[in-house]
Design a protein around this motif. Structure first.
Motif, mmCIF file in Angstrom:
data_model
loop_
_atom_site.group_PDB
_atom_site.id
_atom_site.type_symbol
_atom_site.label_atom_id
_atom_site.label_comp_id
_atom_site.label_asym_id
_atom_site.label_seq_id
_atom_site.Cartn_x
_atom_site.Cartn_y
_atom_site.Cartn_z
ATOM 1 N N HIS B 611 0.826 -1.212 0.000
ATOM 2 C CA HIS B 611 0.000 0.000 0.000
ATOM 3 C C HIS B 611 0.858 1.259 0.000
ATOM 4 N N ILE B 621 -5.639 7.972 2.589
ATOM 5 C CA ILE B 621 -6.668 6.918 2.636
ATOM 6 C C ILE B 621 -6.193 5.775 3.513
ATOM 7 N N GLN B 622 -7.095 5.264 4.295
ATOM 8 C CA GLN B 622 -6.769 4.169 5.189
ATOM 9 C C GLN B 622 -8.007 3.297 5.318
ATOM 10 N N ASP B 705 -7.994 -6.495 -2.041
ATOM 11 C CA ASP B 705 -6.835 -5.670 -1.668
ATOM 12 C C ASP B 705 -6.335 -5.916 -0.246
ATOM 13 N N LEU B 709 -4.094 -3.053 1.502
ATOM 14 C CA LEU B 709 -4.732 -2.115 2.436
ATOM 15 C C LEU B 709 -4.253 -2.330 3.871
#
Lengths: 150, 732
Positions: B611, B621-622, B705, B709
């Motif tokens: 990521h 983004i998280q 993902d 992520l």
């Protein structure tokens, strides 16, 4: 996975399509939720709403400026569980005074023209929330976080 | 409201209420064709049932937990299984069921029936995709018939229907299913007839088998085939089948049995009969004003039409459309039994022999040219077994799914995956490997000096018995560095194995998983007690087949891994020679063929990049909470260990959450150390889910993902009940 730009567009679309938000404040550890008419800036850094100074939420904000705001697209149908999108914003609130107040009111009234009399009343405060984080909930339980780098 | 209507009362305008099959049968009866007595449960009944029971909303929730584009076939199958279980567990409201029972009883008076799907869309789009929905043959008694009506309703959401949802316009709010109930006609011979051949418009086609049509329709019984001239109405050719079996009516349902010897020499139809069938098809074509695909049966001398539908030609399948392959994985019990024979008695022994023969060859004695030839040969052998894996082993794994369906049909469990507990703790090769590893770890645990030496990286002077045991392990399963199949660039090094042994030695791996075996006997008893007589025998056989199918899911990868490791050994030998030359340790020039063959080999599959953490435009983004599929019940919290490369496994620490793209059976040795498992690949029956269930670990699969992520060390909570993974602490 959606890109940052796609997600920001999603947030903008939701903020434009929704007129009302729930604002959470607190005093003495007691949370309190209220419904407000809001507007967000295009860069997603700020959210504004107007409240009468006599309200509980206003006095809560004087004591603790931390707020959470919920905006969502639910329409009170079962389909909400998979179709509705909800955003929780956390941030810090302050009141806008003086010349800035007029600019913000123009932005606010462009979205809520029917609230002119209310918003311009001297007994009302224009509140600015500087967003820190966004929590986007989709498909019932899928949650993504977005933190504004300040 | 009338929830069920008799064929004689159905009019053309009732099409949407009774579906394609229901309408065609009613019209055939009116046109003077011989058809079995037919009732039709209308599509409104389905609508009313899903509305009153709240199932419609539950289906909506189930279908929308994840975007279809992110779902693998296995996840779609799971989704269909959960929906099917909802239908099985939700009784039809009394007011409706009483009316259905009365009508069924007065029409059939206890006789056996066929319960068929009749989707309103079926006469057009869906008919191009035959087999999307279920039909059941030889069902007796009103309660059983009602239960099968619910099963047919559930098949509106079968995995096949969900795969073709766009083509058939599947929509939870609108789609509905009508059901046709027909008196069963137990024919001596049956078949299908195409009044016009899809390949040649001047011809027609007939296929026929002895006994019931089911064997032909599901592909278990090979039919005799006739091509006929449409104009002259004469036979052009007859292709006899190798007639071995026939499908006959059992006590309830159908049964495949050997065909009596004298019938194997005779085609099911004589010339006269074939011509009669064809004339009937042409008559139906004339009546419906379009070419027909007819199902028929001969009972003594009477030719009966079972169903008729317009012939639609399939548009050619697009490149890369694997859906029909997925659907080909559905195999009947009979088909799986034959496959099992082949796998257990031919393929697996041949695979083991192939690996052993390769292992005996001394690679260092080969010249460069010979080694190049050997690498190519081994590559081909590996390829051959990989193909067999896809064509034979993967379909065999469907035995587990078939058993699951039968188990759920019989038991109606709250958890549609309860059946897995009946299959676990079978002797899988990977468990044998994990046991050997656990034994080595306990050696390390019991001998602090040994642990100290290994931690310091000293392997000299260690207990020879321990080293021998390590060698035995490495010889059998490799040294774990190259544990994941798919790569020819792997270098072995015992360091990883020692690291894992030390970690395992420091903690006593959880034993909680073992408790499932206690439930196993009770579950087995519960399942088998539902059946009696012949059916019980079949249930026992099916359970045995499911266990073998379950075991093979793991073992085939281990066996395939052994063959692959022999290819790797040859490649390693080649690399060593090339390296030695480059580093001037050897002056011997390397043969060009060898360099070429090594360069041509496939490279390791690329992993997704981790990521990106750099904020773009001040917006970071998280992931906070990700939805996948619940694959192993339980709740666990721990630091994430994201596996991007095989080598990352060596760093696995006790209590971490295993985050990976797909748990390969060859990497399950870290599972006993893990607190929970999260996998990008989705499904309840994939290796990750099976092994997690085996060890009683919470497991969530199908998180898109997952490995990008989630980052190493992130605090992760795995909710294996709901299929949710939460990342980070609860602080804002």
């Amino acid at each position: 996975m959606e890109t940052s730009v796609e997600i920001q567009n999603r947030l903008r679309n939701l903020f434009e399509s929704q007129k009302l938000a729930v604002v959470a404040t607190q005093t003495g550890g007691q949370p309190y939720a209220s419904l407000v008419a809001f507007v967000a800036t295009a860069d997603l850094r700020h959210i504004f709403f107007v409240t009468a100074r006599t309200t509980r939420k206003f006095s809560n904000l004087i004591l603790d400026s931390r707020v959470a705001i919920l905006v969502n697209s639910s329409v009170n149908l079962e389909s909400d569980f998979h179709e509705a999108v909800s955003i929780t914003v956390t941030g810090i609130a302050d009141e806008i005074m003086d010349h800035e107040r007029q600019d913000i009111l123009n932005l606010y009234l462009a979205k809520h023209p029917y609230l002119e009399e209310f918003a311009k009343s001297p007994s009302c405060a224009v509140i600015r929330v500087a967003a820190r984080s966004y929590y986007l909930v989709q498909n019932f339980q899928n949650v993504m976080e977005f933190h504004i780098d300040r | 409201m009338s929830w069920i209507i008799s064929a004689e009362h159905i009019r053309q305008a009732d099409g949407p209420r009774v579906g394609g099959k229901g309408l065609a049968l009613a019209l055939l009866a009116r046109g003077g064709f011989a058809v079995p007595k037919t009732l039709c449960v209308t599509s409104e009944t389905y609508q009313e049932y899903v509305s009153r029971t709240g199932l419609r909303e539950r289906i909506i929730l189930e279908l929308n937990r994840k975007a279809f584009k992110d779902m693998r076939w296995e996840e779609i199958w799971d989704c269909a299984t959960r929906i099917r279980n909802m239908f099985l567990r939700k009784p039809i409201p009394d007011e409706i069921s009483n009316q259905l029972k009365d009508a069924i009883h007065s029409a059939f008076k206890g006789k056996a029936v066929v319960v068929r799907s009749s989707a309103p869309e079926e006469d057009d789009a869906a008919s191009s995709f035959a087999g999307l929905h279920e039909s059941y043959v030889n069902i007796q008694g009103t309660d059983a018939i009602l239960e099968h009506i619910a099963k047919v309703w559930a098949s509106l959401w079968s995995d096949a229907a969900l795969l073709y949802r766009q083509e058939i316009g599947l929509d939870v709010k609108k789609s509905a299913m009508a059901v046709v109930i027909q008196e069963i006609v137990v024919g001596d011979k049956s078949g299908v007839a195409f009044s016009k051949s899809p390949n040649d418009t001047s011809q027609g086609v007939i296929e026929s088998v002895y006994g019931l049509n089911q064997g032909l329709v599901d592909g278990t019984v090979e039919p005799d085939r006739w091509i006929l001239d449409r104009r002259k109405k004469t036979i052009i050719s007859h292709t006899p089948a190798e007639r071995k079996h026939w499908m006959i009516a059992a006590e309830s349902g159908v049964q495949l049995v050997a065909l009596p010897e004298k019938m194997t020499h005779l085609p099911p139809l004589n010339t006269n009969e074939a011509c009669h069938v064809f004339e009937l098809a042409l008559k139906a074509e004339k009546y419906f004003k379009s070419p027909q695909d007819l199902e028929w049966t001969y009972r003594k001398r009477d030719l009966v039409v079972l169903q008729s539908r317009p012939i639609t030609t399939l548009s050619p399948q697009k490149n890369g459309d694997k859906r029909s392959w997925y659907l080909s994985l559905h195999r009947s019990f009979e088909n799986l039994k034959l496959l099992r024979q082949k796998i257990e008695h031919q393929l697996i022994p041949a695979m083991i022999t192939a690996a052993d023969v390769l292992a005996c060859q001394e690679l260092t004695e080969l010249s460069d040219q010979e080694l190049a030839v050997e690498i190519n040969r081994r590559w081909k052998i590996n390829q051959k077994w990989t193909n067999i894996y896809w064509e034979e082993f993967i379909p065999y794994a469907h035995g587990v799914r078939l058993f699951g369906q039968i188990y759920n049909d019989a038991v109606h469990p709250e958890d549609p995956y309860e059946f897995i507990d009946l299959l676990t703790r079978t002797e899988m090769a990977s468990l044998e490997r994990n046991q050997m590893l656990a034994d080595l770890a306990s050696e390390v645990r019991n001998h602090p000096a040994l642990a100290k030496a290994l931690s310091a990286g000293q392997t000299e002077g260690l207990d020879p018995q321990f080293l021998e045991a390590v060698d035995r392990f490495v010889e059998k399963f490799g040294d774990l560095t190259c544990a994941v199949t798919g790569g020819t660039q792997c270098e072995q090094a015992p360091g990883s194995l020692y690291k894992i042994l030390l970690e395992m030695a420091a903690h006593t791996p959880s034993e909680t998983g073992r408790q499932t075996s206690k439930n196993k006997d009770a579950l087995q008893e519960k399942f088998l007690s539902i059946f009696e007589g012949e059916k019980k025998k079949t249930a026992v056989e099916l359970l045995d087949l499911a266990r073998s199918s379950y075991q093979l899911r793991d073992d085939d990868n281990i066996y395939l891994g052994r063959i692959e490791s022999q290819l790797l050994a040859a490649v390693r030998e080649a690399r060593q020679r090339i390296d030695a030359y480059h580093h001037r340790q050897s002056n011997k020039k390397i043969a060009a063929e060898l360099i070429q063959v090594v360069e041509n080999l496939d490279h390791r599959p690329q992993f997704q990049p981790p990521h990106k953490q750099t904020p773009d435009d001040g917006f970071v983004i998280q992931a906070r909470q990700l939805i996948g599929q619940p694959a192993g019940p339980g709740l666990a919290k721990g630091p994430a260990r994201v596996i991007q490369h095989t080598a990352d496994l060596a760093d696995f620490k006790y209590g971490e959450i295993l985050i990976c793209d797909a748990v390969d059976p060859n990497m399950t040795f870290v599972v006993p150390l893990a607190a929970g498992v999260v996998e990008r690949r989705g499904g309840m029956l994939i290796h990750g889910a099976i092994i997690a269930r085996e060890y009683g670990l919470p497991c969530v699969t199908g998180i898109p993902d997952a490995t990008t992520l989630i980052r190493n060390g992130d605090e992760v909570t795995v909710d294996g009940y709901l299929g949710i993974v939460t990342i980070g602490s609860s602080e804002l």
